[in-house]
Structures are given as structure tokens and as C-alpha cells.
Enzyme design. Structure first.
Site, PDB file in Angstrom:
ATOM      1  N   ASP A 166     -46.587 -49.628  56.980  1.00 19.01           N
ATOM      2  CA  ASP A 166     -47.518 -49.883  55.880  1.00 19.01           C
ATOM      3  C   ASP A 166     -48.916 -50.010  56.481  1.00 19.01           C
ATOM      4  O   ASP A 166     -49.252 -51.026  57.096  1.00 19.01           O
ATOM      5  CB  ASP A 166     -47.146 -51.178  55.148  1.00 19.01           C
ATOM      6  N   LYS A 231     -49.727 -47.451  48.152  1.00 17.26           N
ATOM      7  CA  LYS A 231     -49.436 -48.864  47.890  1.00 17.26           C
ATOM      8  C   LYS A 231     -50.708 -49.548  47.410  1.00 17.26           C
ATOM      9  O   LYS A 231     -51.792 -49.282  47.920  1.00 17.26           O
ATOM     10  CB  LYS A 231     -48.906 -49.500  49.179  1.00 17.26           C
ATOM     11  N   LYS A 267     -45.751 -48.182  45.700  1.00 15.98           N
ATOM     12  CA  LYS A 267     -45.393 -49.565  46.010  1.00 15.98           C
ATOM     13  C   LYS A 267     -46.494 -50.506  45.533  1.00 15.98           C
ATOM     14  O   LYS A 267     -47.534 -50.614  46.158  1.00 15.98           O
ATOM     15  CB  LYS A 267     -45.172 -49.748  47.515  1.00 15.98           C
TER      16      LYS A 267
END
Length: 335
Positions: A166, A231, A267
Site C-alpha cells: 500500500d 485506495k 479500497k
């Protein structure tokens, strides 16, 4: 009186790129954003907010609700990102990830998300499970360290066993209109990931507008791979993973998929704490992207406190009674 850039190019015999170089930084930045917005379109703010308001009014029947709650559990990236994280805490988190509930019908979560230095411990404790090890990287949460250090952090996490990375974008570069630089950095991280899946964190609360969120989504999607994710946020900034911000991103994913055939995952992270919220997000996904995104390979929740509320709601749907919060083990303190 302003100077017309086209006339200036005729007089001076310079190219459009040269004009960009001599323009004031603010003017060059406006030109960058205007060009990008012309290419990808802008966001109807009123339309987005009306749309997400309707998602929260959908009535979900009991069987569908139970399915949605269990599906949400299977989409959780169980997260701890605290300065006091220890190998022992990660061991407990991994056990919670494997068996969120004593109910055998409740699935394991999708991933455990942690800092890079703890990846090797999580990789060992999850080695015989389908649960992924996700690591934040690239100078999380600011993204402001030198690129070489950020890339090395990614390589180290992957070498230690991270299945997913991430990363955070450099929001300063984006807001300055340095879009090529933003994409070059994402591309460098993609290369450093190797076979690991990448999730690109936009930190939407720092991007100021829905138009900017859409623009950053497209910039990321243009250089990541099929199956990678975008995300919302790090979870360290307030007001990030709102249903409206997320809707802007999933509509960008839809439009990108329709234009290219490339499926990108989503996400939301930060501030999603209740099962009721999670169901609203799943309604938005179903109605915008369709059933193909209703699985952990294309949709995740970055959360910790959310998990126990999902478990309480599952128990309530099955037995008719709420369990006390302490009935379930604690997960973590982040997100």
C-alpha cells in the site's frame, strides 16, 4: 493586460512546452489541471452527493444482509499502524485474521496490513493460510522521503514476504500539477513490487475537490496493472473514506474499465467503523461496478474496529440478540 500564449509562440518561435517553462508556476499548474480535466471529465458534485444519499436508503432483506456482512468480513484488510506495534501484537492480529469468530461460517479476512519491519513476522504466522500480508510503504503516511528510499522500503517489504504493498502518492507533486512525476514514481513502485499487488493511496482529504480525486484516480490507473488497487487514504487523516469520495473513485474505475477493459480494485480506508456503513459501501459497489467487484480480489475495506461490529451484526442476524463488544477479541487500534 495578459499575454496570449499562442501569439507569444508566433513572435518568439517557441513550442508549447517552452511556453510552459516560462509561464509563472501557478499558470502552468492551472494549464496542467485544465488539460487533464478536459481529457477525463469533471465531477458533478450535486449528482454525486444525491447518488450516495440514495445508497443509504436501500432496504436489504435478511438473507442478503447476512451475505453482505460475511462478504464484508472477507474483504477486510485487518490493520494496525501504531508506533507501539510489536511482533506479539501482530501474532494476535494474525490469529484474529484467521478466525474472526468462533462461528465456522464466518470467513477469514482478506489481509493483515502492517508496517514493513513487521512483515517477516506476519508472513511466518500466515504462511499456511490464504490471508495476504499487506505492508504500507513509500514513507507512509506522508510520501515525502527521497524516492530511492521509498523504493528500497518497497523492495525490503516484498523480500520479507509482503504479498501486497500500500503506497502513498506524493500529494505535493500532484497539487503542483507535476503529473508526469507522480506517474513516474508510481511506475517505479510497480516495478519494485515484482509480483506483489499494489494499492495506490491518494489521501483524498488532502486533494481538496472531487475533480482532483477523479484526476488522481486516473493518473494512478493509467500506470498500475490489472488487478492493482486505488485506495482512498492512509487512515491518518480525518474525513477521507466518505461514501462520496469513494463514489468518485469507483465511478472513475468504472469509466476507466469501460474505456480500456482493465479492471482496477478499490479500497476505502479510514473512518469506516460500523457494519451499517460497510453495507452502504457494498450497495454503492454493486450499483456502480456490478457483482464482479463484490469480492476481495477487487474490493477491500481498510479497517480494524469495523470487523467486530460486522461480527456483532452477524450474530444478531443469526440469533436475534446483540452480543456485548467484549464477546469478541480486540483487533487493533488503527483505522
Amino acid at each position: 493586460m495578459g499575454v496570449d500564449s499562442t501569439a507569444l509562440s508566433v513572435v518568439m518561435g517557441v513550442s508549447g512546452r517552452d511556453i510552459r517553462r516560462i509561464m509563472p508556476p501557478a499558470a502552468a499548474m492551472r494549464t496542467s489541471f485544465s488539460k487533464l480535466f478536459d481529457e477525463i471529465g469533471t465531477v458533478d458534485q450535486v449528482g454525486i452527493e444525491e447518488r450516495v444519499a440514495k445508497f443509504t436508503t436501500r432496504s436489504i432483506k435478511k438473507s442478503s444482509k447476512l451475505w453482505g456482512l460475511k462478504t464484508a468480513v472477507s474483504m477486510v484488510d485487518l490493520t494496525t499502524l501504531e508506533g507501539k506495534d510489536t511482533p506479539g501484537k501482530i501474532a494476535s492480529l494474525c490469529q484474529k485474521a484467521r478466525h474472526p469468530s468462533a462461528d465456522p461460517d464466518v470467513p477469514p479476512v482478506a489481509a493483515v496490513c502492517i508496517y514493513p519491519f513487521l512483515v517477516k513476522h506476519a508472513a511466518r504466522w500466515l504462511a499456511d493460510s490464504p490471508i495476504k500480508v499487506a505492508s504500507v510503504a513509500t514513507a507512509f503516511p506522508s510520501g515525502q522521503s527521497p524516492l530511492a528510499l521509498r523504493i528500497e522500503e518497497v523492495r525490503t517489504a516484498v523480500s520479507d514476504g509482503a504479498d501486497e504493498i500500500d503506497m502513498v502518492i506524493n500529494r505535493g507533486l500532484f497539487l503542483a500539477g507535476e503529473f508526469n512525476a507522480v506517474q513516474d514514481e508510481i511506475s517505479a513502485v510497480v516495478e519494485a513490487c515484482g509480483d506483489a499487488q499494489l494499492k495506490v493511496i491518494l489521501e483524498v482529504s488532502e486533494l481538496d475537490t472531487y475533480d482532483n480525486i477523479r484526476a488522481a484516480s486516473f493518473l494512478a490507473m493509467q500506470v498500475i496493472r490489472p488487478g492493482d488497487f486505488i485506495k482512498t487514504s492512509t487512515g491518518k487523516a480525518s474525513g477521507s473514506a466518505t461514501l462520496a469520495n469513494t463514489q468518485v473513485m469507483i465511478e472513475a474505475i468504472r469509466d476507466f474499465y469501460l474505456a480500456t477493459g482493465i479492471a482496477i480494485g478499490m479500497k476505502p480506508a479510514g473512518g469506516i467503523r460500523t457494519a451499517k456503513q460497510a453495507l452502504h459501501y457494498l450497495v454503492a459497489v454493486k450499483e456502480t461496478l456490478g457483482d464482479a467487484w463484490l469480492n476481495s480480489s477487487r474490493y477491500r475495506f481498510g479497517a480494524s474496529s469495523l470487523l467486530n461490529d460486522l461480527l456483532r451484526q452477524i450474530e444478531k442476524e443469526k440469533t436475534g440478540a446483540y452480543q456485548a463488544p467484549y464477546y469478541f477479541t480486540e483487533a487493533a487500534e488503527s483505522y
